[in-house]
Motif scaffolding. Structure first.
Motif, PDB file in Angstrom:
ATOM      1  N   THR A  51       0.959  -1.343   0.021  1.00  0.00           N
ATOM      2  CA  THR A  51       0.067   0.113  -0.186  1.00  0.00           C
ATOM      3  C   THR A  51       0.863   1.331   0.005  1.00  0.00           C
ATOM      4  OG1 THR A  51      -1.839  -1.006   1.020  1.00  0.00           O
ATOM      5  CG2 THR A  51      -1.865   0.968   1.262  1.00  0.00           C
ATOM      6  N   PRO A  52       1.942   1.396   0.842  1.00  0.00           N
ATOM      7  CA  PRO A  52       2.458   2.724   0.801  1.00  0.00           C
ATOM      8  C   PRO A  52       3.256   2.861  -0.429  1.00  0.00           C
ATOM      9  CG  PRO A  52       3.299   1.165   2.594  1.00  0.00           C
ATOM     10  CD  PRO A  52       2.096   0.670   2.055  1.00  0.00           C
ATOM     11  N   LEU A  53       3.703   1.521  -1.024  1.00  0.00           N
ATOM     12  CA  LEU A  53       4.647   1.820  -2.303  1.00  0.00           C
ATOM     13  C   LEU A  53       3.665   2.017  -3.488  1.00  0.00           C
ATOM     14  CD1 LEU A  53       6.665  -1.625  -1.962  1.00  0.00           C
ATOM     15  CD2 LEU A  53       7.525   0.584  -1.423  1.00  0.00           C
ATOM     16  N   GLU A  54       2.433   1.502  -3.561  1.00  0.00           N
ATOM     17  CA  GLU A  54       1.604   1.744  -4.423  1.00  0.00           C
ATOM     18  C   GLU A  54       1.043   3.417  -4.475  1.00  0.00           C
ATOM     19  OE1 GLU A  54      -0.210   1.089  -7.855  1.00  0.00           O
ATOM     20  OE2 GLU A  54       0.671  -0.575  -6.459  1.00  0.00           O
ATOM     21  N   HIS A  55       1.040   3.773  -3.184  1.00  0.00           N
ATOM     22  CA  HIS A  55       0.613   5.389  -2.830  1.00  0.00           C
ATOM     23  C   HIS A  55       1.843   6.388  -3.258  1.00  0.00           C
ATOM     24  CE1 HIS A  55      -0.177   8.860  -0.755  1.00  0.00           C
ATOM     25  NE2 HIS A  55      -1.546   8.840  -0.948  1.00  0.00           N
ATOM     26  N   ALA A  56       3.080   5.654  -2.986  1.00  0.00           N
ATOM     27  CA  ALA A  56       4.101   6.609  -3.524  1.00  0.00           C
ATOM     28  C   ALA A  56       4.111   7.075  -5.128  1.00  0.00           C
ATOM     29  CB  ALA A  56       5.624   5.858  -3.075  1.00  0.00           C
ATOM     30  N   ILE A  63      -6.640   4.307  -1.188  1.00  0.00           N
ATOM     31  CA  ILE A  63      -6.397   2.907  -0.977  1.00  0.00           C
ATOM     32  C   ILE A  63      -6.937   2.580   0.463  1.00  0.00           C
ATOM     33  CG2 ILE A  63      -4.785   1.050  -0.717  1.00  0.00           C
ATOM     34  CD1 ILE A  63      -2.849   3.025  -2.291  1.00  0.00           C
ATOM     35  N   VAL A  64      -7.906   1.546   0.400  1.00  0.00           N
ATOM     36  CA  VAL A  64      -8.383   0.977   1.764  1.00  0.00           C
ATOM     37  C   VAL A  64      -8.115  -0.425   1.800  1.00  0.00           C
ATOM     38  CG1 VAL A  64     -10.687   0.715   2.776  1.00  0.00           C
ATOM     39  CG2 VAL A  64     -10.217   2.877   1.718  1.00  0.00           C
ATOM     40  N   ILE A  65      -7.883  -0.886   2.899  1.00  0.00           N
ATOM     41  CA  ILE A  65      -7.790  -2.369   3.306  1.00  0.00           C
ATOM     42  C   ILE A  65      -8.692  -2.619   4.268  1.00  0.00           C
ATOM     43  CG2 ILE A  65      -6.278  -3.974   4.425  1.00  0.00           C
ATOM     44  CD1 ILE A  65      -3.653  -2.786   3.813  1.00  0.00           C
TER      45      ILE A  65
END
Length: 95
Positions: A51-56, A63-65
């Motif tokens: 998730t943080p990689l995708e957001h970067a 993004i929600v888990i």
């Protein structure tokens, strides 16, 4: 992907392959997609790691888990145009 270091890109690809193998279902949303997985520690950890990689590299994603009973969901949404972008970038995930 230019927002990620070479090491982060390798890790992103590893996580993406792990998640792709575990993918149970894909659901189209009005503003994006939701990916469903069986709830397992390795899958949940992969989602929290990617998730943080995708957001970067895609800061325009929301993004929600979400965990429900024995399932975990990863939701990617955003404003106009994001849904089409997700469809192209995650073409392999569209089951």
């Amino acid at each position: 992907m230019n927002a990620l270091s070479p090491e982060q890109r390798v890790r992103h690809r590893e996580l993406e392959q792990l998640l792709l193998a575990a993918l149970a279902a894909t659901r189209e949303l009005a503003d994006g997609y939701e990916f469903q997985f069986a709830l397992a520690p390795a899958t949940y950890t992969a989602l929290t790691d990617i998730t943080p990689l995708e957001h970067a590299c895609c800061p325009f994603f929301t993004i929600v888990i979400r965990v429900e009973q024995d399932k975990v969901f990863w939701q990617l949404t955003g404003s106009k145009g994001v849904k089409e972008f997700i469809r192209l970038e995650f073409a392999e995930w569209m089951k």
